[in-house]
Design a protein around this motif. Structure first.
Motif, short mmCIF file in Angstrom:
data_model
loop_
_atom_site.label_atom_id
_atom_site.label_comp_id
_atom_site.label_asym_id
_atom_site.label_seq_id
_atom_site.Cartn_x
_atom_site.Cartn_y
_atom_site.Cartn_z
N TYR A 33 -3.18 7.18 -3.99
CA TYR A 33 -2.88 5.89 -3.39
C TYR A 33 -2.75 4.81 -4.48
CZ TYR A 33 -4.67 8.47 0.62
OH TYR A 33 -4.89 9.42 1.57
N ARG A 34 -1.83 3.86 -4.21
CA ARG A 34 -1.66 2.71 -5.11
C ARG A 34 -1.65 1.45 -4.25
NH1 ARG A 34 3.10 3.60 -7.02
NH2 ARG A 34 4.33 1.96 -6.00
N LEU A 35 -2.52 0.51 -4.57
CA LEU A 35 -2.61 -0.77 -3.88
C LEU A 35 -2.20 -1.87 -4.84
CD1 LEU A 35 -5.02 1.19 -2.73
CD2 LEU A 35 -5.68 -0.87 -1.49
N GLN A 36 -1.36 -2.80 -4.38
CA GLN A 36 -0.90 -3.90 -5.21
C GLN A 36 -1.15 -5.22 -4.52
OE1 GLN A 36 3.00 -1.41 -6.76
NE2 GLN A 36 3.12 -3.66 -6.69
N GLU A 37 -1.66 -6.18 -5.28
CA GLU A 37 -1.81 -7.55 -4.81
C GLU A 37 -1.13 -8.46 -5.82
OE1 GLU A 37 -5.90 -8.40 -4.31
OE2 GLU A 37 -6.21 -6.94 -2.71
N PHE B 129 -1.93 -7.22 -9.49
CA PHE B 129 -3.14 -6.42 -9.73
C PHE B 129 -2.96 -5.07 -9.03
CE2 PHE B 129 -7.27 -4.90 -8.12
CZ PHE B 129 -7.94 -4.73 -9.33
N TYR B 130 -3.15 -3.97 -9.81
CA TYR B 130 -2.99 -2.62 -9.29
C TYR B 130 -4.36 -1.95 -9.16
CZ TYR B 130 1.76 -3.30 -11.17
OH TYR B 130 3.00 -3.79 -11.48
N ARG B 131 -4.49 -1.18 -8.10
CA ARG B 131 -5.69 -0.36 -7.89
C ARG B 131 -5.22 1.06 -7.56
NH1 ARG B 131 -11.17 -0.96 -6.05
NH2 ARG B 131 -11.80 0.84 -4.75
N PHE B 132 -5.64 2.04 -8.34
CA PHE B 132 -5.25 3.43 -8.16
C PHE B 132 -6.44 4.22 -7.62
CE2 PHE B 132 -2.72 1.61 -11.58
CZ PHE B 132 -1.43 1.91 -11.18
N GLU B 133 -6.18 5.02 -6.57
CA GLU B 133 -7.25 5.78 -5.93
C GLU B 133 -6.82 7.23 -5.76
OE1 GLU B 133 -7.90 3.83 -2.23
OE2 GLU B 133 -8.92 2.08 -3.11
N ASP B 134 -7.80 8.14 -5.75
CA ASP B 134 -7.51 9.55 -5.54
C ASP B 134 -7.42 9.85 -4.05
OD1 ASP B 134 -10.09 9.67 -4.57
OD2 ASP B 134 -10.91 10.56 -6.41
N GLU B 135 -7.29 11.16 -3.70
CA GLU B 135 -7.09 11.51 -2.30
C GLU B 135 -8.31 11.22 -1.44
OE1 GLU B 135 -6.31 15.63 -1.85
OE2 GLU B 135 -7.79 16.23 -3.34
N ASN B 136 -9.48 11.01 -2.07
CA ASN B 136 -10.69 10.64 -1.32
C ASN B 136 -10.90 9.14 -1.28
OD1 ASN B 136 -11.41 13.39 -0.86
ND2 ASN B 136 -12.14 13.50 -3.00
N ARG B 137 -9.89 8.39 -1.70
CA ARG B 137 -9.92 6.93 -1.75
C ARG B 137 -10.98 6.40 -2.70
NH1 ARG B 137 -7.27 4.09 2.12
NH2 ARG B 137 -7.46 2.49 0.50
N SER C 251 -8.55 3.93 -11.47
CA SER C 251 -8.31 2.93 -12.53
C SER C 251 -7.72 1.67 -11.91
CB SER C 251 -7.38 3.47 -13.61
OG SER C 251 -6.09 3.73 -13.08
N THR C 252 -7.69 0.61 -12.71
CA THR C 252 -7.05 -0.64 -12.31
C THR C 252 -6.21 -1.15 -13.48
OG1 THR C 252 -8.90 -2.01 -13.04
CG2 THR C 252 -8.93 -1.26 -10.75
N ARG C 253 -5.21 -1.96 -13.14
CA ARG C 253 -4.37 -2.59 -14.17
C ARG C 253 -3.92 -3.96 -13.66
NH1 ARG C 253 -3.01 0.90 -18.20
NH2 ARG C 253 -1.46 -0.55 -19.06
N THR C 254 -3.61 -4.84 -14.57
CA THR C 254 -2.99 -6.13 -14.24
C THR C 254 -1.71 -6.28 -15.06
OG1 THR C 254 -4.31 -7.27 -15.94
CG2 THR C 254 -5.19 -7.23 -13.68
N PHE D 256 0.87 -1.18 0.00
CA PHE D 256 0.00 0.00 0.00
C PHE D 256 0.91 1.23 0.00
CE2 PHE D 256 -2.28 3.34 2.35
CZ PHE D 256 -3.41 3.45 1.56
N THR D 257 0.81 2.04 -1.07
CA THR D 257 1.67 3.21 -1.23
C THR D 257 0.83 4.48 -1.21
OG1 THR D 257 3.26 1.96 -2.57
CG2 THR D 257 3.34 4.36 -2.73
N THR D 258 1.26 5.42 -0.39
CA THR D 258 0.67 6.76 -0.36
C THR D 258 1.63 7.70 -1.07
OG1 THR D 258 -0.38 6.30 1.77
CG2 THR D 258 -0.22 8.60 1.11
N ASN D 259 1.15 8.36 -2.10
CA ASN D 259 1.96 9.31 -2.86
C ASN D 259 1.61 10.74 -2.42
OD1 ASN D 259 3.20 7.37 -4.92
ND2 ASN D 259 1.00 7.01 -5.20
N TYR D 260 2.64 11.51 -2.05
CA TYR D 260 2.45 12.89 -1.67
C TYR D 260 2.86 13.79 -2.83
CZ TYR D 260 2.59 10.58 2.89
OH TYR D 260 2.38 9.72 3.94
N HIS D 261 1.92 14.54 -3.37
CA HIS D 261 2.18 15.42 -4.51
C HIS D 261 2.50 16.81 -3.97
CE1 HIS D 261 0.65 12.29 -7.16
NE2 HIS D 261 -0.35 12.14 -6.30
N LEU D 262 3.65 17.37 -4.36
CA LEU D 262 4.13 18.64 -3.85
C LEU D 262 3.94 19.74 -4.88
CD1 LEU D 262 7.50 17.39 -2.26
CD2 LEU D 262 5.20 17.37 -1.26
N ASN D 263 3.73 20.96 -4.39
CA ASN D 263 3.61 22.11 -5.30
C ASN D 263 5.00 22.67 -5.58
OD1 ASN D 263 4.35 23.60 -3.03
ND2 ASN D 263 2.21 24.15 -2.53
#
Length: 825
Positions: free
Chosen positions: A305-309, A353-361, A365-368, A288-295
């Protein structure tokens, strides 16, 4: 054409071997001794009896043979002199025949029928049995007697090492010692084809013992900042023919078999072996990865967020052939040769299997991504050696030439698909040809100056080349063709030559012993990134002093202080800039600009014995400069028309690492049927570095504990329980989380101790996981990794012409020549 010149050390070595071989030849009058061994009561011939000829003066070994199926034997080329003949056979007491003489007038001696008494005499035989502990402690090293560990009956070296003091093994079979992964693996004191394998690929039943050397002297190669792990292979020294065969089956399609044969006769000692191994390891991973986007001002603007299984499996099938020979030119001159050939095939898959989520979870999108891999490996190891002893006790000259090579070819096919319907898959393929070759020439000389002092010196030269050609292809979905990618392909060649000399001086004054040593090395390296036409050289000269001082209060009470300077040269995979894209959102690549790391290591150790019980206490301090660490950075990947956050991992030199701690190991025979040994160690690691405008630091106290408990339920049934716990350990950007596990094993001797049945359950409670936390200014990742570790093994071993467990037993009337050590060592 440019002429090729052999290196000067190699030329000197070959001249040394040639000249000493000529000087070693002796001309002696030779005779012959023959006879027939038979049962005294039944007169039946005794086949496969061991016949040993000993000198009457000091019971040293002269020659030996094995009787044939009719009990007949013949000892040829026997020199003149007076001898003792020793005859031993399984189930019979040893018989000695004295007053045997070979002279010029009586060179052929026929003994006729030799009766060996059995029956009631065997029942009256008295044996004194001493069992070696699994772990024995010495001040400068710990010796693990693998032959006493039931895990060795069916497991790998990695599984045996799970229970060793100071050592941890990760999910891929990589070893760390005291929190550092910079460990040198040796086989019989040198690099070999087995050294290049991960430890979970080496069957434990090949190993007699494992030596853990945390602060080696200057005699040893200084590579490996946390120390040396030396695997000592089994060697049968008894005369005649003997061997063993074993087969093991485990759940999840895990199998291995081995055959070991030994033959010792007169001046020859031969050994051979074959090993088959099939290893299957299903596994799974989650992160489970949390990405912090900086200005633009470096402040956090948003998150994603990126979730991988992931699920994976691999099947590794390998075959190994071993052949070795020792030839005793004279009692003081020995030539030896050995070879290992290994080939294997590794197939597997890894699906993510990838699951991509925005800041509101919310789902974006998804990818395999599915990966299929196949790797073929061939490895060869050849060693030529020479040993000479002298009349002065302890004076010795040894020399070796070692050649080893590993050649791999790997094919990987990647298929990535978006979760949106109607999108075409992205198909990629990599072809990797990897060849690693090394030649080592070395010689060591030991010269006793007096009873308590000696001088040692030697040289070592090594020549290594790694050639890795990685070709990357992308499929054109319109034509279906695979198109070569010049941007992603990589051809990397790495050359490293090391020239070293060393000397040691040791002496003793009353109860204080000391040793001072110095090693000098010149390293010449060259990297050639042929796909980019980039070449880099890095040549450097290094000195490695060592110092040891020991205080012997009495034979059971010792104290030692030691200091050494060591080096960790970056491995080829740390240097190769090829980008591993098996997970496109978490790519890995090397850094050809890496520098070696140097470490100053100090230890204070105390060893105390109480009969068969012992403790070994150590405090240590280790200061590493330019330590090599994994470094993770946030990046972006273009997927279609979208920009997706990802992570890159490479290797960098960290400026400073200080680690200090203490260890306590113990061995305690609680009763005659229950023995306990274990260890507990704690250490604190402090890491600091500056990378660009970013300052990073991390510090953490970690500890681990291991215990083995062996029960002798009956004379021929042993049960072993073992377990370990490892607390979280730090790296510069996170930590490895805690881990604990327990194993259960038992073995029973059958067929009059010619055979052994073993049953083992690894990771009984299925708790072995490899979990990590990593973070940086723009990301935080929590990952869990597990491979199938709870496996049940059932095995059977049969010993041919062997007295089973009697190698640790001695009869009162065998004190002279009973160990069959051969010529003087």
């Amino acid at each position: 054409m440019r002429a090729y010149t052999l290196p000067l050390p190699l030329v000197l070595f070959l001249l040394l071997i040639f000249s000493t071989t000529l000087l070693a030849q002796e001309t002696v009058t030779q005779g012959r001794i023959s006879g027939t061994v038979q049962d005294e009561e039944t007169k039946a011939p005794l086949g496969f009896a061991n016949i040993v000829l000993l000198t009457a003066r000091d019971s040293s070994l002269v020659t030996g043979a094995t009787s044939d199926m009719e009990g007949k034997f013949e000892l040829a080329r026997v020199p003149q002199g007076r001898f003792i003949l020793r005859i031993s056979s399984v189930g019979y007491p040893t018989k000695f025949i004295s007053n045997i003489a070979i002279t010029a007038a009586n060179a052929n001696l026929q003994l006729g029928a030799i009766p060996v008494r059995g029956g009631a005499t065997r029942l009256k035989e008295v044996q004194i049995v001493t069992e070696r502990p699994i772990v024995s402690f010495e001040l400068d090293k710990r010796v693990v007697n693998v032959s006493q560990d039931i895990n060795a009956e069916s497991g790998s070296v990695a599984e045996v090492m799970q229970n060793l003091p100071s050592v941890t093994v990760d999910v891929d079979g990589n070893v760390s010692m005291r929190g550092s992964s910079n460990v040198t693996i040796l086989v019989d004191g040198k690099r070999s084809a087995l050294s290049n394998l991960t430890l979970d690929q080496i069957p434990a039943n090949l190993i007699e013992s494992i030596e853990l050397i945390t602060n080696p002297s200057s005699k040893y190669n200084p590579e490996g900042t946390s120390g040396i792990i030396n695997l000592v292979l089994k060697k049968e020294k008894k005369p005649g023919f003997n061997g063993s065969a074993s087969v093991t089956a485990g759940t999840y399609d895990n199998y291995n078999t081995s055959l070991n044969l030994n033959y010792r006769y007169y001046k020859w000692s031969l050994n051979s072996g074959y090993d088959f191994r099939q290893r299957t390891r299903p596994g799974e991973s989650n992160s489970f990865t949390t990405n912090y986007h900086l200005n633009d001002f470096g402040q956090q603007d948003s998150t994603s967020y990126r979730l991988q299984e992931g699920t994976r499996n691999s099947k590794d099938i390998s075959h190994s052939f071993r052949l070795g020979a020792d030839y005793f030119l004279t009692p003081r001159h020995t030539l030896s040769a050995s070879g290992i050939y290994r080939f294997g095939r590794d197939t597997g898959y890894n699906n993510i299997f990838y699951r991509f989520e925005d800041e509101n979870r919310q789902l974006v999108s998804t990818r395999t991504r599915n990966t299929d891999e196949e790797e073929n490996e061939n490895a060869v190891d050849v060693t030529l050696g020479y040993r000479q002893t002298f009349e002065r006790k302890g004076q010795e000259l040894t020399a070796d030439i070692v050649y080893n090579t590993n050649i791999d070819d790997e094919v990987a096919l990647y298929n990535e698909q978006s979760g949106f319907q109607g999108t075409l898959p992205e198909v990629q393929q990599t072809l990797v040809d990897d060849a690693n070759r090394e030649i080592v020439a070395k010689a060591d000389y030991v010269h006793p100056i007096s009873e308590n002092s000696r001088f040692e010196a030697g040289f070592r030269s090594s020549f290594e080349r790694l050639d890795e050609d990685s070709r990357f292809f992308n499929r054109n979905n319109e034509t279906g063709d695979l198109v070569y990618s010049t941007d992603q392909s990589n051809h990397f060649v790495f050359d490293q030559n090391i020239y070293s000399v060393y000397s040691n001086y040791s002496n003793k004054y009353k109860s204080i012993s000391y040793q001072v040593g110095l090693r000098a090395e010149q390293t010449v390296t060259k990297t050639d990134l042929r796909t980019e036409g980039r070449k880099d050289n890095n040549d450097y000269f290094s000195l490695f002093p060592t110092f040891f001082i020991t205080k012997n209060f009495n034979p059971e009470n010792k104290l030692q202080f030691s200091y050494s300077r060591r080096i960790n040269r970056p491995r080829s995979r740390f240097l190769n800039p090829f980008v591993d894209r098996s997970d496109r959102f978490s790519v890995h690549y090397g850094n050809p600009e890496l520098k070696p790391e140097f470490v100053n290591s100090l230890e204070l150790g105390y060893l105390k014995y109480w009969g068969e019980a012992s403790i070994n206490a150590t405090v240590f301090y280790r200061h590493t400069l330019d330590e090599i660490e994994r470094f993770r950075m946030a990046t972006n990947v273009i997927v279609g028309n979208d920009t997706v956050p990802a992570t890159e991992t490479t290797f960098l030199n960290i400026s400073d690492n200080r680690a200090y701690g203490a260890e306590l190991g113990f061995n305690y025979p609680a009763t005659k049927w229950w023995r306990i040994n274990g260890s507990i160690s704690g250490f604190r690691t402090q890491l600091n570095t500056t990378q660009g405008d970013t300052e990073l630091s991390n510090a953490q106290f970690s500890w681990n504990s291991k215990v083995n408990s062996t029960f002798t339920v009956w004379e021929d049934l042993n049960i072993q329980l073992s377990g370990f716990y490892r607390a979280p350990t730090a790296d510069i950007q996170g930590r490895m989380e805690q881990m604990f596990s327990a194993d259960l094993a038992m073995k029973k001797d059958v067929l009059k101790k010619k055979g052994t049945i073993s049953l083992r359950v690894s990771d009984v409670f299925n708790t072995r996981q490899f979990n990590f936390l990593s973070f940086g200014p723009e990301f935080r990742t929590e990952s869990e990794n597990r491979r199938q570790s709870r496996i049940v093994y059932l095995g059977f071993t049969y010993r041919l012409n062997s007295e089973g467990n009697n190698r640790d037993r001695r009869r009162p009337n065998e004190q002279n020549g009973g160990d069959d050590e051969g010529f003087e060592n």
